[in-house]
Design a protein around this motif. Structure first.
Motif, mmCIF file in Angstrom:
data_model
loop_
_atom_site.group_PDB
_atom_site.id
_atom_site.type_symbol
_atom_site.label_atom_id
_atom_site.label_comp_id
_atom_site.label_asym_id
_atom_site.label_seq_id
_atom_site.Cartn_x
_atom_site.Cartn_y
_atom_site.Cartn_z
ATOM 1 N N ARG A 247 -11.767 47.883 -3.244
ATOM 2 C CA ARG A 247 -10.504 48.458 -3.198
ATOM 3 C C ARG A 247 -10.456 50.043 -3.240
ATOM 4 O O ARG A 247 -9.816 50.705 -2.694
ATOM 5 N N THR B 234 6.102 64.910 5.248
ATOM 6 C CA THR B 234 6.597 63.764 5.864
ATOM 7 C C THR B 234 5.318 62.741 5.597
ATOM 8 O O THR B 234 4.238 63.307 5.323
ATOM 9 N N PRO B 235 5.440 61.481 5.837
ATOM 10 C CA PRO B 235 4.449 60.723 5.413
ATOM 11 C C PRO B 235 3.489 60.618 6.283
ATOM 12 O O PRO B 235 3.549 60.939 7.557
ATOM 13 N N ARG B 236 2.142 60.361 5.848
ATOM 14 C CA ARG B 236 1.166 60.519 6.820
ATOM 15 C C ARG B 236 0.651 59.094 7.417
ATOM 16 O O ARG B 236 1.230 58.212 7.071
ATOM 17 N N LYS B 237 -0.306 59.250 8.532
ATOM 18 C CA LYS B 237 -0.678 57.879 9.011
ATOM 19 C C LYS B 237 -1.520 57.378 8.149
ATOM 20 O O LYS B 237 -1.929 57.671 7.057
ATOM 21 N N THR B 238 -2.017 56.085 8.706
ATOM 22 C CA THR B 238 -2.796 55.308 7.610
ATOM 23 C C THR B 238 -4.333 56.253 7.505
ATOM 24 O O THR B 238 -4.483 56.886 8.213
ATOM 25 N N ALA B 239 -4.776 55.605 6.314
ATOM 26 C CA ALA B 239 -5.939 56.260 5.822
ATOM 27 C C ALA B 239 -7.104 56.192 7.050
ATOM 28 O O ALA B 239 -7.591 57.202 7.145
ATOM 29 N N LYS C 247 -6.514 58.657 9.592
ATOM 30 C CA LYS C 247 -6.799 60.041 8.966
ATOM 31 C C LYS C 247 -8.115 60.428 9.135
ATOM 32 O O LYS C 247 -8.638 61.462 9.345
ATOM 33 N N GLY D 46 -13.332 55.034 -0.026
ATOM 34 C CA GLY D 46 -13.631 56.663 -0.070
ATOM 35 C C GLY D 46 -15.009 57.042 0.487
ATOM 36 O O GLY D 46 -15.282 57.947 0.911
#
Ligand SMILES: Nc1ncnc2c1ncn2[C@@H]1O[C@H](COP(=O)(O)OP(=O)(O)O)[C@@H](O)[C@H]1O
Ligand code: SF4
Ligand code: SF4
Ligand SMILES: [Mg+2]
Lengths: 667, 335
Positions: free
Chosen positions: A200, A10-15, A18, A205
């Motif tokens: 971006r 399932t789709p994950r939450k926003t980065a 996370k 990262g």
């Protein structure tokens, strides 16, 4: 046509969610720290409404008093309420530390991103930061104080600049590795400029490190402020601040030692909180929740396997030396999913068995189980691995240690992993020979030289003196083979030994293995996904799909006359099976992908992707003799397909061909 | 001396179709400043052209300079000498705004499906990036991303997912979608299928072939595996130590290679037919090509001379020019 595949998870939450929230909430220390800091800031900002006293209110009856009903935390040398002063000034003190964080981490990150984007910038920035790091920080700070007085925000900003050099060091490696990702190249091809790439693709990262470093620098900032105050360089007196309080407390250490306690304790708690938050965020997500099974489950598994082995009938005939017989081998995650089920094969001395199939079919698990090298949390759950009649599946670790390297050796896909970067090739090779052959130093040295020559290394003397990073991939694989041969093994387990190599080097390595088998009678279990490699070197082959052997037998009979639809499909998808002249317009494909072990169906595991699947395929399919030589196949329709001569169909060619239009234009 | 002489045999086609890409005397050295000047060239005087709708395969061992050529074309690596022109205009040293204009027409698919998509961005955001850079509105970019995903065989809903939720083969299809979303003319594919399993590799190769046929694309298809190259390419360029050893129609180069290195390369590529493979192995062993491991860097002369079974004194002193032999161009004194 291209089959459409629906991704599973399932789709994950926003980065953002996370990288921070979750980890903070799952760590008790981090959570407590965050609550303390939040409470402190909230209390400080709302101070005018709830504090019992104004910060400048003086109660001369309470000068230098300890805790009392009127002053919970006591009062200072002017009779001002400590509780009120500590909380009212919390925001200011935290704020000045924040200056160090913003300047230090901000500048350090920007420098790291700039350096990562350009080699020239890196050269300059690295030199400048080296100089910065060699400067005596304390002296500079004291010099600034001498010049401009105790301007705390300015001092904290300068401290930030000094710290940024260290932050730059921490971030540079990570920024460079992000900068070298292929998606950065892809963005450059899109025309995204240097700044856009940094913001971006690189910054997101780095965010995790930025947050962690910020928490830690925040704590450092608090401590340095307190330290400066303690030695008398606190903020100007009238405004309340923690530093100021510590400074005045330090003047009453002898007559009113209590004065140090409230501000000191609050400071200590705050520093601890910041550190706890940093640690919680810095922890890798896996470190907290260990996937390792409990020792009890592992012991039970081992006991079960041993019991099963004991119950199994003894091997009929006394086995030949160097004979490997795997019988009904099953491997699984402890207390859960099976990964390999009911695998059976034999490897006679002086022969090569190929284990082929796509990734995720259990080839490597099968191979490493032969040496008792399954990863932690995975173990043999059934069946036998008979080596010279001894069942390795129920052998103790001590028994296995005696066999590993001496009787059975392993070479892996990444030769560099077998070599320790810290030691020379010669050191590692002689150490292995001395251990495995119980040889003396000089003898081992000579043996190392002759092993390297045996694996086709011409300038063996030079290679012996080299470190792993100084040699090429093909050379490293030769060295890894030499290392594997140092115990004179009877069986070599080779996991994709040539996959990472050029075809020219692959051909040489295969020739080398072939001559070793011929000269020494060693046998080989060769894991590969390349059917050409199988054709080249394997006497027998076992085609694996979803943890099972679906077809096995003599290489020539299986590759020239495949019976199982999966084998047919693999051959049809392989461009090496054709020459330029009979190259099809489109290659055959297999729709979908290898199912995850947890999704294996009860019936034929290939059914969801098979062109010939029918209702008969919904029941478990046994491995049965295929009728050609001593081959075996696991398919209910194998005979039918063979009789009708059906092959795996290639994909259709699209009807509208723009190329034809282009050709018309050119005519 | 360039392969243009070879191409003249194809004169008619060459005249009627202007080159999509023309690489002339390309030289690339890594490093900068004085270090670069003295460094050995990673790419050393390479010439080739790609015509509209044509796929040219670039093969060679690892380190032979294949990726470097791709990067030089894409502007990801500074060029030390020679030129690259795209649709007739010189882009050798194009600045970033010119590259941005080009980005739409000149695209790339890279090898590693794990690192060619940003793990922190949704598939939709990665696909939209090239469009957004060119000022396409967010809503339109999103719907084009969905269309493109559908075209490469993935569900439209994939726009909201992250790369980690897809398999290697699916990610590589997403990379193909990303490359093709702004209607390119030329796509550089650097080892685009090398990391994939057989069946997935076949799916991506078919997809590339379908898209080429639908849209008349040109590809520069870089791979170390000559069989994979011959599935897609009409012409093949064989590279050794940064220099072209042989170039010509795919069938000619792979079935009757003229250069000793190409012969070794073809013979080393194993086929899944045991009897034929045994023959090939014998042929390979009879060629007597020396192992790369034994060789130190060669000075002048033929770059292959230290491994070549036919090498003579001439080979170690004089670099052979690329001359036409049959349908191919071959850089060997004795071909
Ligand atoms: N970033 C780099 N810095 C210095 N040398 C490099 C770099 N990348 C590649 N090289 C060198 O350039 C040569 C060509 O490399 P590359 O183009 O990657 O070859 P291929 O793609 O054919 O494997 C090799 O000798 C390689 O070691
Ligand atoms: S048993 Fe049925 S589904 Fe399985 S491989 Fe054979 S035909 Fe295909
Ligand atoms: S020029 Fe000489 S060394 Fe080079 S490939 Fe030809 S024969 Fe071999
Ligand atoms: Mg490369």
């Amino acid at each position: 046509m291209i089959p459409s595949i629906t991704p599973t998870a399932t789709p994950r939450k926003t980065a953002l969610a996370k990288f921070s929230g979750h980890r903070l909430l799952t760590s008790p220390g981090g959570l407590a720290g965050a609550v303390w800091l939040a409470a402190l800031v909230a209390a400080s900002l709302t101070a005018p409404w709830w504090l019992p006293y104004k910060t400048e209110d003086q109660d001369f009856t309470a000068v230098l008093s300890g805790p009392s009903a009127a002053h919970w935390l006591g009062a200072d040398e002017l009779g001002r309420d400590l509780l009120s002063r500590i909380f009212a000034s919390a925001a200011g003190t935290l704020g000045t530390s924040l200056i160090t964080v913003i300047v230090g981490v901000g500048l350090g990150t920007i420098l790291a991103m700039t350096a990562a984007a350009s080699d020239r910038a890196e050269g300059i920035i690295s030199r400048v930061t080296e100089i910065m790091m060699s400067l005596p920080g304390t002296v500079i700070i004291l010099a600034v104080i001498g010049a401009v007085g105790t301007n705390i925000p300015l001092i904290m900003a300068i401290l930030g600049i000094l710290i940024s050099a260290g932050i730059y060091r921490v971030m540079l490696g990570q920024a460079k590795s992000l900068q070298s990702q292929l998606y950065v190249d892809a963005a450059k091809v899109d025309g995204v400029g240097t700044l856009g790439i940094s913001v971006r693709h690189v910054l997101p990262g780095l965010m995790n490190t930025v947050v962690v470093q910020s928490a830690l620098i925040f704590a450092v900032g608090m401590l340095i402020q307190a330290g400066l105050a303690f030695i008398g360089f606190g903020p100007p007196i009238p405004q309340p601040s923690w530093g100021g309080m510590i400074q005045s407390a330090s003047q009453h250490v002898y007559d009113a030692p209590w004065l140090m306690v409230p501000s000191g304790a609050v400071l200590a708690l705050t520093v601890l909180s910041a550190n706890a938050i940093g640690n919680a965020l810095g922890k890798s997500p896996n470190a907290a929740a260990s996937h390792l099974p409990s020792a009890a489950i592992r012991r039970k598994r081992a006991a079960d396997a041993a019991a099963a082995a004991a119950a199994a009938p003894a091997v009929e005939n006394a086995p030949a030396a160097g004979q490997l017989s795997v019988r009904g081998l099953s491997v699984g995650v402890d207390g859960g999913t099976p990964l390999v089920t009911d695998v059976t094969f034999d490897v006679a001395p002086g022969t090569v068995l190929g284990l082929v199939g796509e990734s995720g079919c259990g080839k490597t698990m099968t191979a490493v189980s032969l040496l008792g090298l399954l990863p932690s949390g995975v173990s043999v759950t059934g069946g036998q691995i008979l080596w010279n009649g001894k069942n390795l599946a129920s052998a103790t670790e001590k028994d296995l240690e005696g066999i590993r390297g001496r009787d059975i050796a392993l070479i892996s896909q990444e030769p560099m992993r077998a070599l320790d970067p810290m030691f020379t090739v010669g050191y590692q090779l002689t150490a292995a020979i001395r251990r495995l052959r119980k040889a003396g130093k000089a003898e081992a040295r000579a043996a190392a030289l002759s092993l390297l020559e045996k694996v086709g290394i011409v300038d063996a003397q030079r290679i012996l003196k080299s470190y792993p990073h100084q040699i090429s991939g093909g050379m490293a694989q030769r060295v890894a083979i030499a290392l594997a041969l140092s115990g004179k093994p009877r069986l070599l387990v080779a996991d994709e030994p040539t996959t990472a190599l050029d075809v020219t080097v692959q051909a040489e390595i295969l020739s080398l293995l072939r001559s070793l088998v011929k000269d020494t009678g060693m046998s080989v279990v060769m894991v590969t996904h390349d059917l050409g490699v199988v054709a080249d070197i394997c006497d027998n082959v076992a085609v694996m799909y979803a943890g099972q052997v679906v077809e096995g037998g003599r290489t020539a009979s299986i590759l020239d006359n495949p019976r199982h639809p999966y084998t047919l499909a693999l051959l049809a998808a392989d461009p090496h099976a054709n020459t330029a002249h009979d190259m099809p317009e489109r290659l055959a494909t297999i729709k979908g992908q290898v199912p995850q072990p947890k999704d294996w169906p009860a019936g034929c595991r290939f059914a969801a992707r098979c062109q010939f699947a029918g209702s008969a395929c919904a029941v478990p399919v046994p491995l049965l003799p295929s009728g050609s030589e001593d081959g075996e196949v696991r398919c209910v329709k194998a005979d039918e397909l063979a009789v009708e001569g059906l092959g795996w169909l290639a994909t259709e060619v699209p009807t509208h061909r723009v190329l034809e239009i282009v050709e018309k234009d050119m005519a | 001396m360039s392969i243009d002489t070879v191409e003249l045999e194809d004169a008619e086609a060459a005249l009627s179709a202007p080159a999509m890409l023309e690489v002339k005397d390309l030289v690339v050295r890594y490093g900068h400043g004085r270090k670069a000047a003295s460094a050995p060239a990673a790419v050393d005087g390479v010439n080739f052209t790609i015509r509209p709708g044509e796929t040219v395969g670039l093969v060679g061992e690892s380190g032979s300079g294949k990726s470097t050529i791709g990067k030089a074309i894409l502007g990801l690596q500074k060029v030390s000498g020679g030129s690259v022109s795209f649709q007739g205009s010189d882009i050798t040293h194009a600045n970033s705004s010119r590259r941005q204009e080009l980005g739409g027409e000149l695209r790339a698919v890279f090898q590693d499906p794990n690192s060619s998509l940003n793990p922190r961005k949704t598939i939709g955001a990665s696909l939209a990036e090239p469009l957004r850079v060119r000022g396409v509105a967010a809503a339109e970019a999103r719907s084009r991303a969905e269309d493109m995903l559908e075209r490469v065989g993935l569900p439209r809903e994939a726009v909201d997912r992250y790369p980690s939720q897809f398999s290697g083969g699916q990610r590589q299809r997403i990379s193909v979608a990303r490359a093709l979303i702004c209607e390119p003319k030329l796509v550089v594919c650097d080892e685009a299928v090398s990391a994939l399993d057989l069946s997935t590799q076949a799916q991506v190769l078919n997809l590339l072939a379908d898209l080429r046929d639908e849209r008349g694309l040109s590809y520069l298809f870089i791979a170390h595996d000559i069989s994979v190259v011959q599935f897609l390419a009409q012409r093949v360029v064989v590279l050794y130590r940064g220099q072209i050893m042989e170039t010509g129609p795919a069938a000619a180069v792979t079935e009757s290679p003229k250069h000793p290195f190409t012969q070794a390369l073809v013979a080393a590529s194993p086929v899944p037919r045991p009897a034929e493979q045994a023959e090939r192995r014998k042929l390979r062993e009879s060629l007597g090509v020396r192992t790369a491991a034994a060789v130190a860097a060669s000075a002048g002369g033929c770059p292959f001379s230290q491994r070549c079974p036919l090498a003579t004194d001439l080979c170690t002193t004089e670099r052979p020019a690329l001359r036409s032999v049959g349908q191919s161009g071959v850089a060997c004194h004795y071909a």
